[in-house]
Each structure stands twice: as structure tokens, then as C-alpha cells.
Design a protein around this motif. Structure first.
Motif, PDB file in Angstrom:
ATOM      1  N   THR A  54       7.339  -1.600   2.910  1.00 45.56           N
ATOM      2  CA  THR A  54       6.589  -1.393   4.144  1.00 45.56           C
ATOM      3  C   THR A  54       5.869  -2.966   4.317  1.00 45.56           C
ATOM      4  N   GLU A  98       0.223   5.147  -4.579  1.00 50.34           N
ATOM      5  CA  GLU A  98       1.001   4.825  -3.968  1.00 50.34           C
ATOM      6  C   GLU A  98       1.511   6.079  -5.692  1.00 50.34           C
ATOM      7  N   GLN A 131      14.731  -7.012   9.596  1.00 52.48           N
ATOM      8  CA  GLN A 131      13.828  -7.445   7.862  1.00 52.48           C
ATOM      9  C   GLN A 131      15.760  -6.563   7.144  1.00 52.48           C
TER      10      GLN A 131
HETATM   11  C1  UD1 Z   1       4.314   5.383   2.719  1.00 52.96           C
HETATM   12  C2  UD1 Z   1       3.164   4.514   2.870  1.00 52.96           C
HETATM   13  C3  UD1 Z   1       2.279   6.166   1.620  1.00 52.96           C
HETATM   14  C4  UD1 Z   1       2.507   7.021   2.595  1.00 52.96           C
HETATM   15  C5  UD1 Z   1       3.262   7.627   3.494  1.00 52.96           C
HETATM   16  C6  UD1 Z   1       3.556   9.182   4.354  1.00 52.96           C
HETATM   17  C7  UD1 Z   1       3.583   2.684   0.903  1.00 52.96           C
HETATM   18  C8  UD1 Z   1       4.046   1.419   0.387  1.00 52.96           C
HETATM   19  N1  UD1 Z   1       3.275   3.972   1.174  1.00 52.96           N
HETATM   20  O1  UD1 Z   1       5.190   6.082   2.078  1.00 52.96           O
HETATM   21  O2  UD1 Z   1       1.517   5.911   0.859  1.00 52.96           O
HETATM   22  O3  UD1 Z   1       1.783   8.010   2.331  1.00 52.96           O
HETATM   23  O4  UD1 Z   1       4.188   6.282   4.022  1.00 52.96           O
HETATM   24  O5  UD1 Z   1       4.689   8.990   4.989  1.00 52.96           O
HETATM   25  O6  UD1 Z   1       3.312   1.942   2.643  1.00 52.96           O
HETATM   26  N2  UD1 Z   1      10.359   0.813   5.797  1.00 52.96           N
HETATM   27  C9  UD1 Z   1      11.022  -0.159   6.696  1.00 52.96           C
HETATM   28  N3  UD1 Z   1      11.449  -1.352   5.131  1.00 52.96           N
HETATM   29  C10 UD1 Z   1      11.493  -1.723   3.955  1.00 52.96           C
HETATM   30  C11 UD1 Z   1      10.603  -0.109   3.617  1.00 52.96           C
HETATM   31  C12 UD1 Z   1      10.460   1.087   4.331  1.00 52.96           C
HETATM   32  O7  UD1 Z   1      11.281  -0.404   7.425  1.00 52.96           O
HETATM   33  O8  UD1 Z   1      10.998  -2.730   3.923  1.00 52.96           O
HETATM   34  C13 UD1 Z   1      10.627   1.906   6.969  1.00 52.96           C
HETATM   35  C14 UD1 Z   1      11.202   3.454   6.014  1.00 52.96           C
HETATM   36  O9  UD1 Z   1      12.413   3.338   7.628  1.00 52.96           O
HETATM   37  C15 UD1 Z   1      10.094   4.363   6.554  1.00 52.96           C
HETATM   38  C16 UD1 Z   1       8.957   3.755   6.442  1.00 52.96           C
HETATM   39  O10 UD1 Z   1       8.918   2.322   6.891  1.00 52.96           O
HETATM   40  O11 UD1 Z   1      10.041   4.828   7.999  1.00 52.96           O
HETATM   41  C17 UD1 Z   1       8.078   4.543   5.094  1.00 52.96           C
HETATM   42  O12 UD1 Z   1       8.471   4.509   4.347  1.00 52.96           O
HETATM   43  P1  UD1 Z   1       8.952   4.884   2.828  1.00 52.96           P
HETATM   44  O13 UD1 Z   1       9.439   4.363   1.965  1.00 52.96           O
HETATM   45  O14 UD1 Z   1       9.461   5.946   3.061  1.00 52.96           O
HETATM   46  O15 UD1 Z   1       7.235   5.047   2.333  1.00 52.96           O
HETATM   47  P2  UD1 Z   1       6.963   6.337   1.902  1.00 52.96           P
HETATM   48  O16 UD1 Z   1       7.263   6.057   0.282  1.00 52.96           O
HETATM   49  O17 UD1 Z   1       6.992   7.862   2.650  1.00 52.96           O
END
Ligand code: UD1
Ligand code: CA
Length: 437
Positions: free
Chosen positions: A85, A161, A79
Motif C-alpha cells: 500500500t 499489522e 502500479q
Molecule cells: C490494510 C492496512 C491495515 C488496515 C486494513 C484496513 C497496510 C499495510 N495495512 O491492510 O492496517 O487495517 O488495510 O482494511 O496498509 N493495494 C494496492 N497496491 C498494493 C497493495 C494493495 O493498490 O501494492 C490496494 C488493494 O487493492 C486494496 C488496498 O490497497 O484495495 C488494501 O490492501 P491490502 O493488501 O488488502 O491491505 P490489508 O492487508 O487489508
């Protein structure tokens, strides 16, 4: 038995800025095992998931290397750039075109999740014939998490969020744990329709809830019993915290099994180590990797067992001893200051203080094996240069360097003969005091 097949999508593309590291976040380790390894193992150990898709991005190559080396049923999908996400999961859609089963989506940085919880989550989803189940948790301080939003009839209708939430929504204590079970056939269409018109300008996976509700699909939440399990690692401090939690669980399991631990604060044992009853772990013991240790052993103080140790009963591993990938049979002693690596030690072997199995050739990079058979012993400060075998009841004299096999019941010695010069010191003293006058 579940009604459908299950696959997983594990999100591991993020940078992990707060780790302040060149290493991608999911490759940071607890007990020598990367965070991502804990998550893949938890998913695989459910026994219900046959295939894992790992979404990689930041330092993708390093993450992929780890995955390929360790997991046959995992495939990495790139990606780049990371647009959220929802975009991350969307990258797996082409690989699951005809899949008619459940997909578990989970983050690669939550090492405390257990396969028991994932299994009861899948069963809950399956029993209710749901289209989408979101794992949630209740927090007194829900800050930074997405909130579970319900309508007047308490029906789960959306996830909002923190950054997009109204003051009223921010008071909600039920949060999104970030683990989803998706009935792929009915819900995967959602990914094309996701928009990024939100506070972070990202494609949110969480928006599939609203989409599914609009399609009149069955959407539900599953409340996590132990909040610890969704603990996500974002910093080195949280990494230390997770290590502590895993270690505590491990030590409690061992004490339940009859292991005596003198100081739980200074003893570290990896989750994949088993130890028999009445073995004593003295302070400063550090055990990583997968090991099997028998009954009635005495380990430590200050011993380091790195991985792949198979240790029998009544074995003594003492002060400042390091053991790696070695088998040690019953009633053997490795008491102090020794290194035993890539070795097989028989029964009733006695390893003298400071014995080193020299297993590694830094030029050829080859590691070789040392075999020390039943009843043999090594004197203090001996170096056993592998590959080599010391046969039954043989004796290695202190200070020797062993480069050839030693036959049973023989003595091997490489020491230069001892010479004693009588009155040598006295002569010197007289000589020098005479010279000073
Ligand atoms: C996300 C959730 C939130 C939840 C929380 C729990 C979303 C929008 N929000 O927020 O509701 O309470 O997790 O921990 O999903 N990642 C990718 N590609 C991307 C973006 C992220 O692989 O483009 C991966 C990151 O490496 C990470 C995970 O997805 O392992 C979560 O992403 P992150 O941006 O940290 O989400 P949160 O803001 O924690
Ligand atoms: Ca984010």
C-alpha cells in the motif's frame, strides 16, 4: 470552509484473489455499480475533493476503462508490480509534486463509506491542523486489521499489522480503517523512506505514522462511528453482505419517505432511486441504477427496473415487467409481462400484457426510441419496433407488429383475418374413429 484543497488517492491495484474471478475485484458490482464507483462517488459527493488518482494494477486496462468512461476528474496511475500500500501511494507522488493541500487515501473496495463521514474526517483533520489523521475503528474482534499502537501517555505512535504484531499488540481493539488524511507538503516525503522489512515483505503505507511521529508532526486518529462503513470486500460472500447492508439502508430511507414495502426481504432498491409517498412495492421488486419514481404507484410483484426510469404518479408497473431508460407519465399502466426500454410513455397510456418495445438492433447495435403518447393503448402481445411513434389515443390491436408511426385516434392492426371452420373438430373425430374400425 477548509483551509486547503483536497485530492484523493484511491487504491485499486490489488488482485482480489478471494473473489475467484476474472473480473478485477473493484469492478464487482452492487446494484449494477462497481465497488470502485461507490468509493469515487462518496469522495466526489463530499464536494471538497477536486481530483482523484486511482492506483491500478491487476487488470489495469479494464479498471481504467471504467474510470475514464464515468469520471472526468479521475486519473489512473499504474502500479506494477504491486509491492504494498505504501508503494501504491508512492506512485502518485510525481503527479502531486507541487501540491500544497490534503490528500485522502482510501481503498477502492469499501463501498459502504459515506461522503458525510469522509467530510467530517477531513474537517477533523483541518480543525486540528494535523499533519496526518488515520481513521480508526473499535472492534471486539480486531483480527486481521492493523492495530493502532499508543505509548504510555496514550499518544498514537504507530500502526502494526496483525502479522507483525506482538501478542500484547494483538489485544488492541482499535484498528486502522485504512483511510488517511495527509497534509501532503509535510508528509509526502515519507514515501521515499519506507522499507519492506516486515512479515509480508511489502511497503506498508501504515509506516508513515511512525515516520511522522519521529519528525514531531501532528498525528492523530479519528474514530469511526459506524464500523459498517469501513467494510472491505474480499469475497463473494462479503459482496452479498454489503449488498444487504446497502439495500437495508435504502429501504429504510424509502419507508421514512412514506413508501410501503410489503416484504423487505425480497425487495431490492438501489441507493440512487427515489420513490414518492404511498407508492407500494410488492414482493420481488428489483430496482438498480438511478431512477425517479412518483407517488401512489403500485410496483410488482416481480418487477425489474434497471436504470434511468422516470416514472410519474399513480403508475402501475406489474408482474414480470422490465423497464429500462424510459419516461412514464402519470396514470399509465404497464401491468404484466411487458418490456419497456428507451421509451417515452405519455399519460393514461395502457400497455397490454406482453407488449414489447423492440429497441435494439443486434446487427447495427443501435438502440432506438419508442414514443407512445397520451391515452394510447397497445393490445396484448404486440411488438412495437423502434424507432416509432404511436400518437394520442391510438389503438394497437392485440398481436400486432408496429413498424410505422401510428396516427392519433387510429387503429393499427397487423393480424391476419380470423377464419372459423364450423364443425371442423367433429369432422376430424368422425373421420378418425371411422378409420379405426
Ligand atoms: C490494510 C492496512 C491495515 C488496515 C486494513 C484496513 C497496510 C499495510 N495495512 O491492510 O492496517 O487495517 O488495510 O482494511 O496498509 N493495494 C494496492 N497496491 C498494493 C497493495 C494493495 O493498490 O501494492 C490496494 C488493494 O487493492 C486494496 C488496498 O490497497 O484495495 C488494501 O490492501 P491490502 O493488501 O488488502 O491491505 P490489508 O492487508 O487489508
Ligand atoms: Ca495485505
Amino acid at each position: 470552509m477548509l483551509n486547503k484543497k483536497v485530492k484523493s488517492i484511491i487504491l485499486a491495484a490489488g488482485k482480489g484473489t478471494r473473489m475467484k474471478s476474472e473480473l478485477p475485484k473493484v469492478l464487482h458490482s452492487i446494484f449494477n455499480k462497481p465497488l470502485l464507483g461507490y468509493v469515487i462517488d462518496a469522495v466526489n459527493n463530499t464536494g471538497n475533493v477536486d481530483e482523484n488518482y486511482i492506483i491500478v494494477g491487476h487488470e489495469a486496462q479494464k479498471v481504467e476503462e471504467f474510470v475514464i468512461k464515468n469520471y472526468k476528474n479521475a486519473k489512473c496511475i499504474l502500479q506494477s508490480p504491486q509491492l504494498g500500500t505504501g508503494d501504491a501511494v508512492n506512485k502518485a507522488v510525481p503527479f502531486l509534486r507541487d501540491f500544497d493541500g490534503y490528500v485522502i487515501v482510501i481503498c477502492g473496495d469499501t463501498p459502504l463509506i459515506t461522503s458525510e463521514t469522509i467530510n467530517s474526517f477531513i474537517e477533523f483533520h483541518d480543525n486540528n491542523s494535523a499533519d496526518l489523521t488515520v481513521m480508526s475503528a473499535i472492534f471486539d474482534n480486531p483480527k486481521n486489521y492493523g492495530r493502532i499502537v499508543r505509548d504510555k501517555n496514550n499518544k498514537f505512535i504507530a500502526i502494526v499489522e496483525e502479522k507483525d504484531a506482538s501478542p500484547e499488540q494483538k489485544t488492541v481493539k482499535e484498528v486502522n480503517a485504512g483511510i488517511y488524511c495527509i497534509n501532503w507538503k509535510t508528509v509526502s516525503k515519507a514515501f521515499q523512506s519506507l522499507k519492506n522489512n516486515n512479515a509480508q515483505g511489502e511497503y506498508y503505507l501504515t509506516d508513515i505514522v511512525k515516520w511522522a511521529v519521529e519528525q514531531n508532526l501532528i498525528v492523530q486518529s479519528y474514530i469511526l462511528e459506524n464500523n459498517e462503513e469501513m467494510f472491505g470486500i474480499n469475497s463473494k460472500a462479503q459482496l452479498a453482505e454489503a449488498t444487504k447492508i446497502l439495500n437495508k439502508k435504502s429501504l429504510e430511507r424509502l419507508m421514512d419517505d412514506g413508501v410501503q414495502i410489503v416484504d423487505t426481504n425480497s425487495t431490492f432498491v438501489s441507493p440512487e432511486t427515489t420513490i414518492g409517498a404511498d407508492t407500494i412495492l410488492l414482493p420481488g421488486v428489483y430496482i438498480t441504477g438511478k431512477n425517479i419514481i412518483g407517488k401512489n404507484c403500485k410496483i410488482g410483484p416481480f418487477a425489474h427496473i434497471r436504470d434511468g426510469a422516470v416514472i410519474g404518479n399513480n403508475v402501475r408497473i406489474g408482474n414480470f415487467v422490465e423497464i429500462k431508460k424510459s419516461t412514464i407519465k402519470d396514470n399509465t399502466n404497464v401491468s404484466h409481462l411487458s418490456y419497456i426500454g428507451d421509451s417515452e410513455l405519455g399519460e393514461k397510456v395502457n400497455i397490454g400484457a406482453g407488449t414489447i418495445t423492440a429497441n435494439y438492433n443486434p446487427i447495427s447495435k443501435v438502440k432506438s426510441k419508442t414514443i407512445i403518447k397520451d391515452g394510447a393503448n397497445t393490445g396484448s402481445n404486440s411488438v412495437i419496433v423502434a424507432p416509432v411513434t404511436i400518437n394520442e389515443m391510438a389503438s394497437v390491436a392485440a398481436g400486432s407488429v408496429i413498424t410505422k408511426d401510428v396516427e392519433a385516434y387510429s387503429l393499427a392492426i397487423t393480424r391476419s383475418p380470423l377464419k372459423i371452420f364450423s364443425n371442423w373438430v367433429k369432422t376430424k373425430i368422425q373421420q378418425y374413429s371411422g378409420g379405426n374400425k
